[in-house]
Design a protein around this motif. Structure first.
Motif, PDB file in Angstrom:
ATOM      1  N   THR A 156      -7.580   3.908  -2.679  1.00 34.56           N
ATOM      2  CA  THR A 156      -6.508   3.516  -1.761  1.00 34.56           C
ATOM      3  C   THR A 156      -6.822   3.996  -0.346  1.00 34.56           C
ATOM      4  O   THR A 156      -6.595   3.269   0.625  1.00 34.56           O
ATOM      5  CB  THR A 156      -5.156   4.095  -2.236  1.00 34.56           C
ATOM      6  N   ILE A 157      -7.350   5.200  -0.233  1.00 31.96           N
ATOM      7  CA  ILE A 157      -7.701   5.729   1.088  1.00 31.96           C
ATOM      8  C   ILE A 157      -8.801   4.878   1.716  1.00 31.96           C
ATOM      9  O   ILE A 157      -8.717   4.506   2.889  1.00 31.96           O
ATOM     10  CB  ILE A 157      -8.124   7.214   0.999  1.00 31.96           C
ATOM     11  N   TYR A 158      -9.840   4.556   0.930  1.00 29.61           N
ATOM     12  CA  TYR A 158     -10.919   3.709   1.453  1.00 29.61           C
ATOM     13  C   TYR A 158     -10.372   2.357   1.912  1.00 29.61           C
ATOM     14  O   TYR A 158     -10.693   1.883   2.996  1.00 29.61           O
ATOM     15  CB  TYR A 158     -11.998   3.481   0.395  1.00 29.61           C
ATOM     16  N   SER A 159      -9.531   1.727   1.093  1.00 32.26           N
ATOM     17  CA  SER A 159      -8.960   0.419   1.452  1.00 32.26           C
ATOM     18  C   SER A 159      -8.148   0.511   2.731  1.00 32.26           C
ATOM     19  O   SER A 159      -8.207  -0.375   3.594  1.00 32.26           O
ATOM     20  CB  SER A 159      -8.070  -0.104   0.333  1.00 32.26           C
ATOM     21  N   TRP A 160      -7.379   1.572   2.853  1.00 29.39           N
ATOM     22  CA  TRP A 160      -6.528   1.771   4.020  1.00 29.39           C
ATOM     23  C   TRP A 160      -7.368   1.966   5.281  1.00 29.39           C
ATOM     24  O   TRP A 160      -7.077   1.413   6.332  1.00 29.39           O
ATOM     25  CB  TRP A 160      -5.616   2.970   3.773  1.00 29.39           C
ATOM     26  N   VAL A 161      -8.433   2.745   5.155  1.00 34.98           N
ATOM     27  CA  VAL A 161      -9.318   2.989   6.307  1.00 34.98           C
ATOM     28  C   VAL A 161      -9.977   1.691   6.754  1.00 34.98           C
ATOM     29  O   VAL A 161     -10.024   1.380   7.943  1.00 34.98           O
ATOM     30  CB  VAL A 161     -10.385   4.061   5.972  1.00 34.98           C
ATOM     31  N   TYR A 162     -10.470   0.913   5.793  1.00 33.54           N
ATOM     32  CA  TYR A 162     -11.158  -0.328   6.133  1.00 33.54           C
ATOM     33  C   TYR A 162     -10.203  -1.381   6.667  1.00 33.54           C
ATOM     34  O   TYR A 162     -10.595  -2.233   7.467  1.00 33.54           O
ATOM     35  CB  TYR A 162     -11.949  -0.864   4.943  1.00 33.54           C
ATOM     36  N   ALA A 163      -8.966  -1.349   6.233  1.00 35.13           N
ATOM     37  CA  ALA A 163      -7.984  -2.335   6.704  1.00 35.13           C
ATOM     38  C   ALA A 163      -7.614  -2.035   8.141  1.00 35.13           C
ATOM     39  O   ALA A 163      -7.362  -2.908   8.927  1.00 35.13           O
ATOM     40  CB  ALA A 163      -6.743  -2.311   5.830  1.00 35.13           C
TER      41      ALA A 163
ATOM     42  N   SER B  20       0.828  -1.196   0.000  1.00 36.97           N
ATOM     43  CA  SER B  20       0.000   0.000   0.000  1.00 36.97           C
ATOM     44  C   SER B  20       0.866   1.251   0.000  1.00 36.97           C
ATOM     45  O   SER B  20       1.912   1.305   0.645  1.00 36.97           O
ATOM     46  CB  SER B  20      -0.904   0.013   1.233  1.00 36.97           C
ATOM     47  N   LYS B  21       0.414   2.253  -0.707  1.00 35.04           N
ATOM     48  CA  LYS B  21       1.131   3.522  -0.747  1.00 35.04           C
ATOM     49  C   LYS B  21       1.010   4.238   0.597  1.00 35.04           C
ATOM     50  O   LYS B  21       1.871   5.033   0.970  1.00 35.04           O
ATOM     51  CB  LYS B  21       0.558   4.392  -1.864  1.00 35.04           C
ATOM     52  N   LEU B  22      -0.056   3.946   1.322  1.00 35.91           N
ATOM     53  CA  LEU B  22      -0.268   4.564   2.635  1.00 35.91           C
ATOM     54  C   LEU B  22       0.307   3.667   3.717  1.00 35.91           C
ATOM     55  O   LEU B  22      -0.285   2.663   4.088  1.00 35.91           O
ATOM     56  CB  LEU B  22      -1.765   4.780   2.873  1.00 35.91           C
TER      57      LEU B  22
ATOM     58  N   GLY C 110       2.870   6.343   9.600  1.00 33.28           N
ATOM     59  CA  GLY C 110       4.040   7.111   9.983  1.00 33.28           C
ATOM     60  C   GLY C 110       4.705   7.870   8.853  1.00 33.28           C
ATOM     61  O   GLY C 110       5.691   8.564   9.079  1.00 33.28           O
ATOM     62  N   THR C 111       4.194   7.760   7.641  1.00 29.03           N
ATOM     63  CA  THR C 111       4.785   8.502   6.529  1.00 29.03           C
ATOM     64  C   THR C 111       4.122   9.877   6.425  1.00 29.03           C
ATOM     65  O   THR C 111       3.046  10.110   6.988  1.00 29.03           O
ATOM     66  CB  THR C 111       4.601   7.758   5.193  1.00 29.03           C
ATOM     67  N   ARG C 112       4.750  10.744   5.701  1.00 30.32           N
ATOM     68  CA  ARG C 112       4.221  12.096   5.516  1.00 30.32           C
ATOM     69  C   ARG C 112       2.842  12.042   4.849  1.00 30.32           C
ATOM     70  O   ARG C 112       1.924  12.759   5.243  1.00 30.32           O
ATOM     71  CB  ARG C 112       5.205  12.898   4.665  1.00 30.32           C
ATOM     72  N   LEU C 113       2.703  11.162   3.869  1.00 25.68           N
ATOM     73  CA  LEU C 113       1.434  11.028   3.159  1.00 25.68           C
ATOM     74  C   LEU C 113       0.334  10.539   4.095  1.00 25.68           C
ATOM     75  O   LEU C 113      -0.757  11.105   4.141  1.00 25.68           O
ATOM     76  CB  LEU C 113       1.587  10.082   1.969  1.00 25.68           C
ATOM     77  N   SER C 114       0.599   9.483   4.856  1.00 22.46           N
ATOM     78  CA  SER C 114      -0.444   8.951   5.737  1.00 22.46           C
ATOM     79  C   SER C 114      -0.800   9.944   6.841  1.00 22.46           C
ATOM     80  O   SER C 114      -1.969  10.069   7.207  1.00 22.46           O
ATOM     81  CB  SER C 114      -0.021   7.616   6.345  1.00 22.46           C
ATOM     82  N   ASP C 115       0.194  10.654   7.358  1.00 21.02           N
ATOM     83  CA  ASP C 115      -0.093  11.668   8.388  1.00 21.02           C
ATOM     84  C   ASP C 115      -1.022  12.749   7.837  1.00 21.02           C
ATOM     85  O   ASP C 115      -1.946  13.203   8.510  1.00 21.02           O
ATOM     86  CB  ASP C 115       1.200  12.294   8.906  1.00 21.02           C
ATOM     87  N   ARG C 116      -0.775  13.156   6.595  1.00 17.15           N
ATOM     88  CA  ARG C 116      -1.599  14.196   5.962  1.00 17.15           C
ATOM     89  C   ARG C 116      -3.020  13.686   5.718  1.00 17.15           C
ATOM     90  O   ARG C 116      -3.991  14.389   5.963  1.00 17.15           O
ATOM     91  CB  ARG C 116      -0.951  14.619   4.640  1.00 17.15           C
ATOM     92  N   VAL C 117      -3.145  12.440   5.266  1.00 21.88           N
ATOM     93  CA  VAL C 117      -4.460  11.856   5.010  1.00 21.88           C
ATOM     94  C   VAL C 117      -5.243  11.737   6.323  1.00 21.88           C
ATOM     95  O   VAL C 117      -6.420  12.108   6.395  1.00 21.88           O
ATOM     96  CB  VAL C 117      -4.335  10.485   4.312  1.00 21.88           C
TER      97      VAL C 117
END
Length: 125
Positions: A118-125, A72-74, A77-84
């Motif tokens: 990707t955001i939806y998948s990450w949230v549900y995971a 996953s791109k998210l 602890g990464t800058r992207l995930s923190d921003r999301v």
């Protein structure tokens, strides 16, 4: 037999273990399962040197499948995930809004682009 491949089910692995333990031939096991003889041969050879165990074969299969696919791109602890996370929690934006905002904020930085799926998948995971 179909022309596309389907992974062995736990029931098929159990049948292979029982039939192989009873001394059945590869061909007879394959006919019983509706599989090609080489599929049975490969499955048995993966545990060469040991007696075939359906449980161990299933564990190995799940372990290998977990390592497959694209990460996953998210990542936490990464800058992207923190921003999301910030946009989801504090601004209560939808994943569609977040994806568009990130593209506008960082037009030349693909590492900061993420799709709403990707955001939806990450949230549900």
């Amino acid at each position: 037999m179909s022309s596309s491949y389907h992974h062995l089910s736990p029931e098929e692995r159990a049948t292979i273990m029982i039939q192989h333990g009873q001394g059945a031939t590869l061909s007879s096991i394959a006919r019983l399962l509706g599989r090609h003889r080489s599929t049975i041969s490969r499955e048995l050879s993966r545990q060469s040197g040991r007696s075939y165990s359906a449980v161990q074969a299933a564990q190995r299969y799940r372990s290998v499948r977990r390592r497959c696919g694209r990460p996953s791109k998210l990542q936490a602890g990464t800058r992207l995930s923190d921003r999301v996370v910030s946009m989801l929690e504090h601004r209560q934006w939808s994943p569609e809004q977040i994806a568009e905002k990130l593209k506008r904020e960082h037009p030349d930085d693909p590492s900061m682009h993420v799709s709403h799926e990707t955001i939806y998948s990450w949230v549900y995971a």
